[in-house]
Design a protein around this motif. Structure first.
Motif, short mmCIF file in Angstrom:
data_model
loop_
_atom_site.label_atom_id
_atom_site.label_comp_id
_atom_site.label_asym_id
_atom_site.label_seq_id
_atom_site.Cartn_x
_atom_site.Cartn_y
_atom_site.Cartn_z
N THR A 10 -0.50 -11.09 -8.20
CA THR A 10 -0.56 -12.54 -8.08
C THR A 10 0.36 -13.04 -6.97
N ARG A 11 1.58 -12.55 -6.93
CA ARG A 11 2.54 -13.01 -5.94
C ARG A 11 2.12 -12.61 -4.53
N VAL A 12 1.59 -11.41 -4.37
CA VAL A 12 1.17 -10.97 -3.04
C VAL A 12 0.00 -11.80 -2.52
N LEU A 13 -0.99 -12.07 -3.37
CA LEU A 13 -2.13 -12.86 -2.92
C LEU A 13 -1.72 -14.29 -2.57
N GLU A 14 -0.71 -14.80 -3.23
CA GLU A 14 -0.23 -16.15 -2.92
C GLU A 14 0.41 -16.24 -1.55
N VAL A 15 0.87 -15.11 -1.02
CA VAL A 15 1.53 -15.11 0.29
C VAL A 15 0.61 -15.65 1.38
N ALA A 16 -0.69 -15.36 1.31
CA ALA A 16 -1.62 -15.77 2.36
C ALA A 16 -1.94 -17.25 2.34
N GLN A 17 -1.61 -17.94 1.26
CA GLN A 17 -1.92 -19.36 1.17
C GLN A 17 -1.14 -20.14 2.22
N GLY A 18 -1.86 -20.93 3.01
CA GLY A 18 -1.23 -21.73 4.04
C GLY A 18 -1.00 -21.01 5.35
N LEU A 19 -1.36 -19.73 5.42
CA LEU A 19 -1.21 -18.97 6.67
C LEU A 19 -2.58 -18.83 7.32
N SER A 20 -2.79 -19.55 8.40
CA SER A 20 -4.10 -19.56 9.06
C SER A 20 -4.37 -18.23 9.75
N GLY A 21 -5.60 -17.74 9.59
CA GLY A 21 -6.01 -16.52 10.29
C GLY A 21 -5.55 -15.25 9.63
N VAL A 22 -5.03 -15.31 8.40
CA VAL A 22 -4.50 -14.12 7.72
C VAL A 22 -5.24 -13.93 6.40
N ARG A 23 -5.63 -12.68 6.13
CA ARG A 23 -6.23 -12.33 4.84
C ARG A 23 -5.47 -11.15 4.24
N ILE A 24 -5.22 -11.20 2.93
CA ILE A 24 -4.55 -10.11 2.23
C ILE A 24 -5.48 -9.59 1.14
N ASP A 25 -5.68 -8.29 1.13
CA ASP A 25 -6.45 -7.63 0.08
C ASP A 25 -5.52 -6.74 -0.74
N VAL A 26 -5.62 -6.84 -2.06
CA VAL A 26 -4.86 -5.97 -2.96
C VAL A 26 -5.85 -5.11 -3.73
N THR A 27 -5.70 -3.80 -3.66
CA THR A 27 -6.62 -2.89 -4.33
C THR A 27 -5.86 -2.01 -5.32
N GLY A 28 -6.57 -1.56 -6.34
CA GLY A 28 -5.96 -0.71 -7.34
C GLY A 28 -6.37 -1.16 -8.73
N PRO A 29 -5.82 -0.52 -9.76
CA PRO A 29 -4.82 0.55 -9.64
C PRO A 29 -5.45 1.91 -9.34
N TRP A 30 -4.66 2.76 -8.67
CA TRP A 30 -5.07 4.11 -8.34
C TRP A 30 -4.05 5.11 -8.88
N ALA A 31 -4.49 6.34 -9.02
CA ALA A 31 -3.51 7.40 -9.25
C ALA A 31 -2.56 7.42 -8.05
N PRO A 32 -1.31 7.83 -8.23
CA PRO A 32 -0.30 7.66 -7.18
C PRO A 32 -0.40 8.68 -6.04
N TYR A 33 -1.52 8.66 -5.32
CA TYR A 33 -1.74 9.60 -4.22
C TYR A 33 -0.63 9.55 -3.17
N SER A 34 -0.16 8.36 -2.87
CA SER A 34 0.78 8.19 -1.75
C SER A 34 2.21 8.58 -2.10
N PHE A 35 2.47 8.90 -3.36
CA PHE A 35 3.85 9.09 -3.79
C PHE A 35 4.14 10.49 -4.32
N VAL A 36 3.28 11.43 -3.95
CA VAL A 36 3.51 12.82 -4.33
C VAL A 36 3.39 13.70 -3.11
N ALA A 37 4.15 14.79 -3.11
CA ALA A 37 4.07 15.81 -2.07
C ALA A 37 3.41 17.04 -2.67
#
Length: 274
Positions: free
Chosen positions: A234-261
């Motif tokens: 919710t907070r991240v999507l609110e960031v784009a409000q009032g900012l012209s020419g900017v779009r924010i997409d939030v995707t998930g949830p996913w298994a934590p692919y980016s946080f394991v070696a």
């Protein structure tokens, strides 16, 4: 090599209902999925399948990785197995096409890497990955704007002057959009700093990967507890409000692919399939 080899999807601890869930899941090459236990009989397991050796030998694999249809099929199956596991327990996803000679080698890897894998599982318990992409939206076509100006909206300017004015206006709008995107990125990162347990910055998507409209300027992943996820989104999507020419997409949830070696070092283990 004619015997099948063992394709490994993820490391995990067993959980109630997991065996039943895996019974309905098909892995790479349509193979069934099973669990291999740590060699010493410990608590760690790996989800694996038997796959044709000829498709995963080094030379064949190099060719396959250039075949987008083959790669997509493997990636979809790999992801489907991990998502099925993640619905029941914490998982450490392994890299695409992680292959061992046989189940015994997988069990040995689990024993040798027990400490590090166990720490990672404890860290990720109760957490999932969310993606945040920030885009600079396409700006109005300059030539079309210039033509509109030529018919009176630019104060009677000649077509050439109207076109140049429109080009300057477009560049100004685009510069403003980039500044707004940087502002959005700073705000999102500040939110992540207070709410997320981890943050990874990925390379922005270009070419065929950038299927959505607009230019991808931020492609990040955040590790969030299940309790914090809704508020973060919710907070991240609110960031784009009032900012012209900017779009924010939030995707998930996913298994934590980016946080394991991968287990051990980043290089291939000597007992993996050649």
């Amino acid at each position: 090599m004619t015997e099948p080899v063992t394709y490994a999807y993820a490391v995990l601890r067993t959980a109630e209902g997991l065996a039943e869930a895996l019974g309905d899941v098909k892995g790479v090459a349509g193979a069934s999925v099973r669990l291999v236990r740590e060699e010493s009989g410990g608590e760690l397991n790996a989800a694996v399948s038997s796959v044709p050796a000829q498709d995963f030998q080094e030379s064949a694999l190099r060719r396959h990785l250039e075949d987008l249809d083959w790669l997509e099929a493997v990636a979809r199956a790999h992801h489907a197995v991990i998502e099925a596991l993640a619905a029941h327990t914490t998982v450490l996803p392994l890299r695409l096409a992680t292959v061992y000679l046989d189940d015994k080698r997988v069990g040995t890897m689990l024993r040798e890497e027990t400490d590090g894998l166990s720490r990672a599982l404890r860290r990720l318990a109760g957490h999932l990955e969310w993606g945040v992409k920030i885009y600079v939206e396409p700006q109005p076509d300059a030539q079309a704007t210039g033509e509109a100006g030529a018919v009176g909206t630019d104060g009677g300017l000649s077509p050439g002057r109207a076109y140049l004015r429109a080009r300057r206006s477009q560049r100004h709008s685009r510069d403003e959009a980039y500044r707004a995107a940087r502002q959005a990125a700073e705000r999102v990162e500040a939110i992540g700093h207070t709410m997320a347990a981890g943050h990874v910055r990925h390379r922005v998507q270009q070419g065929e990967l950038a299927a959505d409209a607009g230019e991808n300027v931020v492609n990040d992943a955040y590790l969030l507890s299940r309790d914090a996820a809704a508020g973060f989104r919710t907070r991240v999507l609110e960031v784009a409000q009032g900012l012209s020419g900017v779009r924010i997409d939030v995707t998930g949830p996913w298994a934590p692919y980016s946080f394991v070696a991968p287990p051990g070092t980043q290089t291939s283990a000597t007992d993996r399939a050649p």
